[in-house]
Design an enzyme around this catalytic site. Structure first.
Site: not given
Ligand code: COA
Length: 412
Positions: A197
């Site tokens: 990225c």
């Molecule tokens: N739909 C519904 N629920 C979902 C889901 C989806 N597609 N994906 C995950 N969940 C749920 C999980 O099961 C979890 O449920 P629980 O609390 O009951 O266990 C909850 O949502 C939280 O999951 P989590 O993975 O901890 O979500 P988050 O708030 O961390 O968000 C991201 C996920 C990926 C959006 C976030 O972590 C993020 O953006 N991180 C940085 C990513 C980034 O910059 N990456 C760089 C790539 S270049």
């Protein structure tokens, strides 16, 4: 360490990092051509123009979630007996509400939608092209470059180098950059670089160094990102993250440029992490037992990325600004990497010491999703027309590696 004579012309001061240490250098413009001169005369670099290629099809969260949930229902049906017997885990549906709340993404552009919304495929369908046709990555890269060149208003022959800086390359070789060079009729040289990225800011920094050293009059940096090729559309945690796009940036010698943006300083940082990883590579065939496994696509520990990258990038921006003598409250705008709206909000708050306004912290993720290296460049491209001469901004990337890049600019 830096071997540089520090000559002053017109009071311009350019600061860059050389082997990790900040140094201040000054601009001089004796009217060189595109060849490296090997002396220590340094030029000021300018971002002269940017360009954007937007793919033809949009894919909304509603469409994406419908396809994912149809895939989940089918998987659970097909595996009902194993799930019942406790031999397989049932899959859980995705939700639009979660995606918008967790990421800020509402839609994305894609190169080939049909396969992505087909529960039997869940991948793009992009047929191979014969070698005598331009490859799809070079085609969209060249389209973004043509947009940048048209805005620049000069001929492609004025460009001496092409850097294709992106997260994934279509093939190992010949380089995408050389194919793009051929498409555009650019002489000189080209090469590919991949810093995930952060590829665009690493590309800008490399281009700036070619300009300051006298190796090139103008450098074209191209960021074609067909991220749908590396996204696992069967993974609930990440199936919504990415979108396809291409951006282009022309970095030019200041004394040749009309208008544009003085590059006040560039800084790069990398710190190894496994939290964003893709194990696809040319040695996969030497270990066929791993072929088709999920780790041969994009995989991340999103929470860890969030926790570790936000402080790293905030600190880097603040330190780099301080080293350049810039008070971050002077920044009219930040064009940050577009991965997650909550990350950008938090970085903006840490850097400015208060909630940034939407004008100060541009968000394009709702429309484009995460377009990897192209995100901060789309934001810049879309939101800079209102700048007055002397106003300051920051282009900043962060991502796998970990990697991060900061580019402070001033409207000329
Ligand atoms: N739909 C519904 N629920 C979902 C889901 C989806 N597609 N994906 C995950 N969940 C749920 C999980 O099961 C979890 O449920 P629980 O609390 O009951 O266990 C909850 O949502 C939280 O999951 P989590 O993975 O901890 O979500 P988050 O708030 O961390 O968000 C991201 C996920 C990926 C959006 C976030 O972590 C993020 O953006 N991180 C940085 C990513 C980034 O910059 N990456 C760089 C790539 S270049």
């Amino acid at each position: 360490m830096a071997r540089r004579s520090l000559r002053v012309k017109g009071g311009l001061r350019l600061r860059g990092d050389v082997q990790g240490q900040a140094c201040a250098i000054n601009a001089q413009s004796p009217g060189m051509t595109g060849e490296s001169v090997g002396d220590a005369t340094l030029h000021q670099a300018v971002i002269a123009a940017t360009g954007l290629y937007t793919p033809p099809e949009t894919l909304t969260n509603a469409e994406l979630v419908a396809a994912f949930n149809a895939y989940v229902a089918k998987f659970n049906d097909d595996n009902a007996a194993a799930i019942e017997a406790g031999e397989a885990a049932a899959m859980t549906p995705s939700s639009e509400e979660f995606i918008v709340k967790a990421s800020g993404i509402k839609s994305r552009y894609v190169m080939a939608k049909a396969g992505l919304v087909d529960p039997d495929l869940m991948r793009p369908v992009i047929p191979e092209r014969p070698n005598d046709q331009v490859s799809i990555m070079a085609e969209i890269g060249a389209a973004a470059a043509r947009d940048a060149i048209a805005r620049w208003g000069k001929d492609a022959s004025q460009i001496d180098a092409v850097i294709c800086a992106a997260s994934n390359m279509q093939r190992a070789y010949p380089a995408m950059a050389i194919e793009i060079q051929q498409e555009l009729g650019i002489e000189g040289f080209g090469f590919d670089m991949n810093v995930a990225c952060s590829s665009a800011t690493f590309g800008i920094k490399t281009a700036v160094d070619y300009i300051t050293s006298g190796s090139a009059r103008a450098v074209l940096v191209v960021n074609p990102e067909i991220t749908s090729g590396h996204l696992n559309y069967q993974d609930r945690d990440s199936h919504f993250i990415f979108g396809d796009v291409a951006t282009a940036i022309i970095v030019e010698r200041a004394d040749l440029a009309e208008g544009g943006w003085d590059v006040l300083g560039t800084r790069l940082k990398t710190v190894f992490s496994n939290n964003i990883r893709n194990n696809f590579g040319f040695l996969n065939r030497a270990a066929p037992e791993g072929n088709g496994a999920a780790d041969k696509l994009f995989v991340q520990e999103g929470r860890k990325v969030f926790r570790e990258v936000v402080p790293m990038v905030s600190e880097m921006i603040s330190t780099h600004a301080a080293d350049l003598g810039i008070d971050t409250t002077q920044l009219k705008r930040m064009w940050l990497h577009q991965a997650n709206i909550n990350m950008n909000d938090m970085i903006g708050r840490k850097v400015l010491g208060r909630d940034p306004s939407p004008e100060e912290n541009v968000i394009i993720l709702d429309e484009f999703a995460n377009t990897s290296s192209a995100g901060s460049i789309i934001a810049f491209h879309r939101a800079h027309e209102d700048f007055q001469s002397g106003e300051l901004g920051l282009i900043c990337s962060f991502g796998a590696g970990y990697s991060a890049g900061t580019v402070f600019v001033k409207k000329r």
